[in-house]
Every structure is written in C-alpha cells, then in structure tokens.
Scaffold this motif. Structure first.
Motif, mmCIF file in Angstrom:
data_model
loop_
_atom_site.group_PDB
_atom_site.id
_atom_site.type_symbol
_atom_site.label_atom_id
_atom_site.label_comp_id
_atom_site.label_asym_id
_atom_site.label_seq_id
_atom_site.Cartn_x
_atom_site.Cartn_y
_atom_site.Cartn_z
ATOM 1 N N HIS A 207 -4.393 -3.394 5.112
ATOM 2 C CA HIS A 207 -4.966 -2.557 4.052
ATOM 3 C C HIS A 207 -6.264 -1.925 4.549
ATOM 4 C CE1 HIS A 207 -8.154 -5.460 3.223
ATOM 5 N NE2 HIS A 207 -7.238 -6.367 3.466
ATOM 6 N N ASP B 173 -8.946 -1.531 2.375
ATOM 7 C CA ASP B 173 -9.820 -1.694 1.223
ATOM 8 C C ASP B 173 -11.299 -1.610 1.610
ATOM 9 O OD1 ASP B 173 -7.496 -2.024 -0.041
ATOM 10 O OD2 ASP B 173 -7.748 -4.135 -0.570
ATOM 11 N N ALA C 88 0.857 -1.183 0.000
ATOM 12 C CA ALA C 88 0.000 0.000 0.000
ATOM 13 C C ALA C 88 0.890 1.229 0.000
ATOM 14 C CB ALA C 88 -0.903 -0.007 1.223
ATOM 15 N N ASP D 295 -1.089 -5.385 0.587
ATOM 16 C CA ASP D 295 -0.524 -5.076 1.891
ATOM 17 C C ASP D 295 -1.350 -5.829 2.927
ATOM 18 O OD1 ASP D 295 0.582 -3.769 4.160
ATOM 19 O OD2 ASP D 295 1.132 -2.122 2.831
#
Lengths: 187, 300
Positions: B175, B177, B146, B172
């Motif tokens: 993260h 997300d 990331a 990563d």
C-alpha cells in the motif's frame, strides 16, 4: 546320425533367424504402416464426405469463398457451418449426408475435420505471404478440382519447401540467403 | 516363486499384439481442425487481436495491451501510449494473463469440494442476498485490495447507498498509505508525487524501491535507464547515481552505487526524514507500525 551343428552354432542360428524376423517386421511396419501413403494420413476419412471435385471442378466456386482468410492470415480458414449453409439451406437441404452440418448449425457444436496438411509445430507457415507473392494454391495442394476426397500430394518435407524457395529465389532474383535462412520458417 | 506358464501359441499371440501396437504407434497423430459453427464477425483465425486495458497495481493503473487469439487472451504486454507503462510490463502484468484465462482453473462452481451447477450457485447466492437485503446489509462485509478504479468505486458507493449497514474494508499488503499521508501533510490533499528520475544527478531513496513496487516503476525504470545512457558523443557520460537504503536486496538496490544496509524493522518515517519515502511491504503492516518508531540516526 551325428549332429550337423554343435550347440553354440545352433544357438547362433536361432538368434540369426530371430533377428531376420525382427528386421522384416520393422521394414514391413515402416513401409506399409508408418509412411503416410499407407497410414491413411494422405487422405483421411472426413465427418462429411466433402468433394472438392464437385464444388471446385463442377461448380467453379473460388477457393476463397470457403478458405476466406487465406490472403490475410497464416491460417487459410475452414468454413463455419453457416458458410456451408449459405447454399445448402437451399440445395440438398434435406440430404441425409449433410445431417452433421445441420446439427452443427443447430447446436453450435463445431464439426471436427481431419487435418490433411499437417506441418510440424516448429514450422511457422504463413498462407498470406505465399498467396501475396503469387504462389498458387495448386503449387502445394495439387489439383483439388479433381479430388473427390481431399488428399495430400506434396511430401511437406523440409527438402520440398527448400526446393521451391531456392528455385523462386533464383527466378525472382531474390536473396537465396534470406529465402533459405533457418529463421525464415523456424522462428 | 510362481511359475509363468507361457505356451507357444500364447507367445505368438502376444508377439502379434505387441507388433500391432508398435505399428499403430508409428503412424503420425491425427490432428483435427475445428472451425466455428457460427463465425463471429471480424475474427481472423491466426491473426491475434489486441485490446488496450489496464492492470491495477498498488492502486494505480498500468497500461497493458492484451493479445487475444480467437477469443483467448494469451499474452499481456505494455502499452506504449500509456505513461505508466511506456511499452513495458512488470512481472505482475506478465503474470496477470492467468487472471484472464487459465485452463487449470475450475470450470464449474463447487460446493464443499463437490462440483455444483451454475444454477445452484445462483440460487444460493440469491438466497444470501435476499437475507442480507432484508437486514439493510447488516453482516455484509466487502473485502477489497488497493484499487483506483472509478467504476468500482461508484459501484461500491451505490452498494452502500442501497445497503447502508454494509461495510467495505480495504487492505493491500503493498500500500502507499504513508506516502499519501506525507503528501497530505505537505500539500493538504492526497497526491502521488511523480519524480523526474531522468534529470536526477544522484538519487537518495529511503526505503523506496522505486524500480520494483512503486506504481510508476515502469516509467521510472525507463527514465533511470535513459539517464544512464550517454545522449550524444560529445556529452559527458553522467550515470544516475542511486543511493538506496533498504533491508533487502531488490533490483532497485542492485542498480545502486551505494547500498548501506539497515536492519530489518528499521523503517524510516515519512514525517521526520522529509523525503518522499514509502514504506511498502508486509513488514510495515498497520498492526506492527507502532513498534517501528525508531529511526537510524544516519538517515536524519
């Protein structure tokens, strides 16, 4: 002829002789080898036989020309090869004795001077504050203008530091507590 | 048993040798002063220099000040002027000094465990690059964590532009997300919500360790601490009361007033809970995401 000493006494005598030899050896090592006056630590050999007597005493160059960071940093600064060559590219520019200097400037490999004033690593000494408060170089470093090879004149022991700190605190009406506090030097 | 023959002379020789060794050992170690051969400008030995920089964490920048002593980075501390740091660093920031300078790191390239020269490395890298370039980047995969650096993003874009067949893979373990997905659903674009922890009377955190691995954690930690300090003598002491759900113990959970545990694997889902909820950590990897659709009823 009868024996003068009985076996246990002979053994004790042998032990005593051995102990005496050991004690003498320890005293000899301490006095003539380990103490700085005899170990060569007071005035070690340098890579170039630099003479403070010549540069300071005869030529009258200011300390700060070479030790240029003494007013700004804890470390007084050792001149780079380039600083030496400001003069020595013209003066004695082909003297054999200065070959290590020219080589250092040529190759970029620094000279390794022997440290003369070495404080223990648990002491935080700062040159700049001492100079700013008017302590002259000579107070600790002695008359370098009379030294062909730099040597240490102060013991650099804690008692020696404290003597001066106490005296100055009294003379300048400063707090003795602050000037002699452990954490002033041992941070 | 083998007999050791030691004559009187040998004994004396050995004694003298050991005495000489002992006396040599007694003298203080000789120290060297190594000045510059060419003095760099504006470098004061003994006075550190500070550089402002940023350490990347979970794709966000953490402002840091890096102490440098005669060119060597020695300490990383927080940048007080940076909102993401407010003068503090995280454990990752503190440890990042070893990314800058590590005396234990290999000083030369190695090839199959054997030391190689820099020129050798450059030559081989050049060979590989030429081969890849001739195939318009086919077979080139860039693996990257990331990262929110615009410089790096521009460089990667330029690389793809030059080698259209190359691929960049981002991954990563830490993260954001799901948080970004939640923000996209709510606001139509990927945004990072910034909470005013300081003004909260009580905090309900669902699987979000906002003091530990959140990009804004240092700022949050400062706000959290400030909220727990009585502002004046007359103001009533109103500590932040955090209620957290997390399967593991973290500093965030340790500061919580209540900490109802959930079974590991019972992650919350952003969409249904409605709260800003991040699923961080290796346990919420993409591969195992589909298994974890169950939600504890107590959260909803």
């Amino acid at each position: 002829m009868p024996q003068v000493f009985r076996p246990p006494a002979v053994f004790a005598l042998k032990l005593a002789l051995l102990a005496a030899v050991l004690v003498i050896a320890v005293i000899w090592v301490t006095l003539y080898k380990a103490l700085p006056a005899h170990s060569g630590a007071l005035s070690p050999q340098q890579p170039i036989p630099f003479s403070h007597k010549h540069h300071v005493g005869d030529d009258g160059i200011d300390c700060r020309y070479c030790h240029w960071s003494v007013e700004k940093s804890s470390f007084a600064g050792i001149p780079s090869a380039q600083v030496c060559l400001t003069c020595h590219s013209q003066l004695f520019s082909d003297a054999a004795i200065l070959e290590p200097l020219r080589e250092s400037a040529r190759t970029g490999k620094p000279l390794a001077w022997a440290r003369v004033h070495d404080l223990p690593d648990f002491v935080y000494f700062d040159h700049s504050i001492h100079v700013a408060k008017g302590v002259g170089c000579v107070e600790c470093h002695g008359h370098v203008e009379r030294m062909p090879r730099i040597e240490r004149v102060a013991s650099l022991e804690m008692q020696w530091c404290l003597e001066c700190h106490r005296r100055e605190a009294a003379d300048r009406h400063l707090s003795v507590q602050r000037m002699t506090d452990c954490s002033t030097c041992h941070r | 048993m083998p007999s050791v023959k030691l004559t009187r002379r040998d004994f004396l020789k050995l004694s003298a040798a050991s005495a000489a060794l002992a006396s040599a050992g007694c003298s203080p170690p000789a120290e060297r002063i190594v000045p510059y051969a060419r003095q760099p400008e504006n470098e004061l030995p003994g006075v550190p220099r500070f550089y402002a920089s940023a350490a990347s964490f979970v794709g966000a920048a953490e402002g840091v000040l890096i102490e440098s002593n005669t060119g060597r980075p020695t300490k990383v501390e927080g940048n007080p002027a940076h909102p993401g740091s407010t003068g503090s660093t995280s454990i990752h920031g503190q440890a990042s000094v070893l990314q800058l300078w590590d005396p234990d790191r290999s000083k030369a390239p190695r090839k199959r465990g054997q030391p190689a020269t820099r020129a050798q490395f450059d030559r081989e890298l050049n060979d590989v690059l030429t081969r890849i370039e001739s195939r318009r980047g086919e077979g080139l995969r860039v693996l990257i964590g990331a990262c929110d650096s615009p410089t790096l993003a521009a460089q990667l874009t330029a690389l793809i532009h030059r080698l259209p067949e190359a691929r960049v893979h981002r991954w990563d373990p830490l993260h954001r997300d799901r948080s970004h997905e939640g923000a996209r659903l709510a606001f139509g674009e990927v945004l990072e919500p910034i909470a005013r922890i300081e003004e909260a009377g009580a905090i309900l955190s669902l699987d979000s360790r906002f003091l530990d691995d959140h990009p804004f954690r240092l700022n949050y930690a400062r706000q959290f601490a400030a909220a727990r300090t009585p502002r004046s003598a007359c103001a009533a002491f109103t500590p932040s009361r955090a209620r957290l759900r997390s399967p593991a113990r973290w500093p965030t959970t340790d500061t919580a007033c209540a900490w109802p545990t959930s079974k590991p694997g019972c992650s919350t889902r952003t969409k249904r809970s409605g709260a800003t909820c991040s699923s961080i950590g290796a346990s919420s990897s993409a591969a195992s995401r589909s298994r974890r659709r169950r939600m504890p009823s107590s959260i909803a």
